[in-house]
Motif scaffolding. Sequence first.
Motif, short mmCIF file in Angstrom:
data_model
loop_
_atom_site.label_atom_id
_atom_site.label_comp_id
_atom_site.label_asym_id
_atom_site.label_seq_id
_atom_site.Cartn_x
_atom_site.Cartn_y
_atom_site.Cartn_z
N ALA A 1 54.12 -26.09 -10.57
CA ALA A 1 52.90 -26.70 -11.14
C ALA A 1 53.19 -27.42 -12.45
N ALA A 2 54.23 -27.00 -13.14
CA ALA A 2 54.56 -27.63 -14.42
C ALA A 2 55.10 -29.03 -14.26
N THR A 3 55.46 -29.42 -13.04
CA THR A 3 56.08 -30.74 -12.82
C THR A 3 55.16 -31.69 -12.08
N GLY A 4 53.92 -31.30 -11.84
CA GLY A 4 53.02 -32.11 -11.01
C GLY A 4 52.81 -33.52 -11.50
N GLU A 5 52.84 -33.74 -12.81
CA GLU A 5 52.59 -35.08 -13.38
C GLU A 5 53.87 -35.71 -13.93
N SER A 6 55.01 -35.11 -13.65
CA SER A 6 56.25 -35.60 -14.26
C SER A 6 56.72 -36.89 -13.60
N SER A 7 57.41 -37.71 -14.39
CA SER A 7 57.98 -38.97 -13.91
C SER A 7 59.15 -39.31 -14.82
N GLU A 8 59.85 -40.39 -14.48
CA GLU A 8 60.97 -40.78 -15.33
C GLU A 8 60.50 -41.18 -16.72
N ARG A 9 59.32 -41.79 -16.80
CA ARG A 9 58.80 -42.20 -18.12
C ARG A 9 58.22 -41.02 -18.87
N ASP B 1 55.55 -23.38 -19.08
CA ASP B 1 56.33 -24.43 -19.75
C ASP B 1 57.76 -23.96 -20.04
N GLN B 2 58.19 -22.94 -19.30
CA GLN B 2 59.54 -22.41 -19.49
C GLN B 2 60.30 -22.43 -18.16
N ALA B 3 61.61 -22.28 -18.27
CA ALA B 3 62.47 -22.26 -17.08
C ALA B 3 63.70 -21.42 -17.37
N VAL B 4 64.48 -21.14 -16.32
CA VAL B 4 65.68 -20.34 -16.49
C VAL B 4 66.76 -20.85 -15.53
N ARG B 5 67.99 -20.93 -16.04
CA ARG B 5 69.10 -21.30 -15.15
C ARG B 5 69.27 -20.20 -14.10
N ILE B 6 69.65 -20.58 -12.88
CA ILE B 6 69.79 -19.60 -11.80
C ILE B 6 70.96 -19.97 -10.91
N GLY B 7 71.71 -18.95 -10.46
CA GLY B 7 72.83 -19.17 -9.56
C GLY B 7 72.42 -18.99 -8.11
N ALA C 1 70.95 -28.38 -10.15
CA ALA C 1 71.49 -28.65 -11.48
C ALA C 1 71.76 -30.13 -11.69
N GLU C 2 72.18 -30.85 -10.64
CA GLU C 2 72.52 -32.26 -10.80
C GLU C 2 71.30 -33.16 -10.96
N GLN C 3 70.10 -32.63 -10.78
CA GLN C 3 68.88 -33.44 -10.89
C GLN C 3 68.12 -33.22 -12.20
N ILE C 4 68.72 -32.50 -13.13
CA ILE C 4 68.02 -32.23 -14.39
C ILE C 4 68.86 -32.71 -15.57
N VAL C 5 68.19 -32.84 -16.68
CA VAL C 5 68.86 -33.20 -17.94
C VAL C 5 68.53 -32.12 -18.96
N GLU C 6 69.59 -31.53 -19.54
CA GLU C 6 69.38 -30.54 -20.60
C GLU C 6 69.56 -31.21 -21.95
N ARG C 7 68.65 -30.86 -22.87
CA ARG C 7 68.74 -31.44 -24.21
C ARG C 7 68.11 -30.48 -25.22
N ASP C 8 68.92 -30.01 -26.18
CA ASP C 8 68.44 -29.18 -27.29
C ASP C 8 67.65 -27.96 -26.80
N GLY C 9 68.17 -27.28 -25.78
CA GLY C 9 67.53 -26.06 -25.30
C GLY C 9 66.37 -26.29 -24.36
N PHE C 10 66.14 -27.53 -23.99
CA PHE C 10 65.07 -27.87 -23.05
C PHE C 10 65.67 -28.53 -21.81
N VAL C 11 64.93 -28.50 -20.73
CA VAL C 11 65.32 -29.20 -19.53
C VAL C 11 64.25 -30.24 -19.20
N GLU C 12 64.68 -31.44 -18.86
CA GLU C 12 63.76 -32.52 -18.49
C GLU C 12 63.72 -32.65 -16.97
#
Length: 407
Positions: A66-74, A98-104, A119-130
């Motif tokens: 649900a946290a990604t329902g409105e997400s886009s590249e912009r 509004d939180q997430a966790v890395r998972i194997g 993992a290849e579809q996300i961008v990590e930056r300063d402790g956040f994931v986009e």
Amino acid sequence: MFSRARLDLSVEAARERISSRVEPLDPATVPLIRSLGLTLAGDMVAPIDLPRFTNSAMDGVALHSAATGESSERHPALLRLLGTIDAGQVWNGQIAIDQAVRIGTGAALPGECDAVIPAEQIVERDGFVEVAAPVATGQNVRQRGEDIRAGVIALKADTTLRPQEIGLLAALGIDSVSAIPRPAVTIVSIGPELFETSGPALVNDANGPMLAALAESAGAEVVDIVQSDGDLDDVFDHLDNCETTSDFVITSGGISNSLADTMADLLEPHPQAELWEVRLRPGKHFGFAWFDDFYMLSLPGNPIAALVGFELFGRPLIDRLSGRPSGREMATAVATETIVGRTGRTDVIRGRAWRDGAGRLLAVPTENRGSSVMSSLPDANCLILLNEETDTVEADETISISWVGYQ
């Protein structure tokens, strides 16, 4: 002196006599790691769900879809990374929307999360994931029990266990099975020529090791290989030993119609034994017995005839004892040359089969296939069978083959 009356049988009729007499062995509890090739004696019911818990199908990030329902590249969704869950670990804390966790891969999905993004579809930056696109509920998630539910039949009775079935049972936590055990087999080679006392006429026992290897290839456990000079008392002594050690005894030699043929003398008067004259080449004289403690098949002493007799009658007998369908399935091949047999009998010819560039299965007789030519055996990977109605097969006509050993 007994008449040694023999049953005049086709190959098919002889095999049917085995099928009608031989019963599978009683089931036993067998460790799973020793069960390869065995037949299940009953249904195997799944004791647990598989998977046992909802888990990630890949390495990535677990999140609330649900946290990604409105997400886009912009306008990507921005989620704070709380840590990492590896396989075998459980996340005990809360994960807000509004939180997430890395998972194997294979790690348990935290209760609040319902999707995993690779993992290849996300961008990590300063402790956040986009996350730059909406993620569907259940994406890259294996739900608990979606493979097998506890209480359902995972494998049915009469299943022959291959590595893949063993893998499934191991995944379900099963470490032993109720299965038909491997038949215990004793091989008895008969003939005075097998002993040093025969002097210059000494013949090495080829049948004992060969038949033992064939029996093992059919799924049996060979418990002994012995030789007898053919003295009737000596043969009886060997068979007495088999009463407590063996489910199946295979003899070779001493089964034709000469005065020196011990096995014919032994079997003819017994009410639970038969002498056969099978319309077959090579091989003709056979014996079959269903004693109280074991079954017995008597094969000709000629090694080529012994091999053919085992494949036609011994292998189906072991299959029956093991609770498997009787005998190997025949394959159909195309003859590459004229093959001559004779009507009124089944001709079994050592052959070589292979696939051509178009994928057709071709077969040809081995070059030297005399009845006593042992050197032709390594060249053969199949037996070519011409039935009683066939005298000649021309090149490019179809023939029936049975694989022998490795294909």
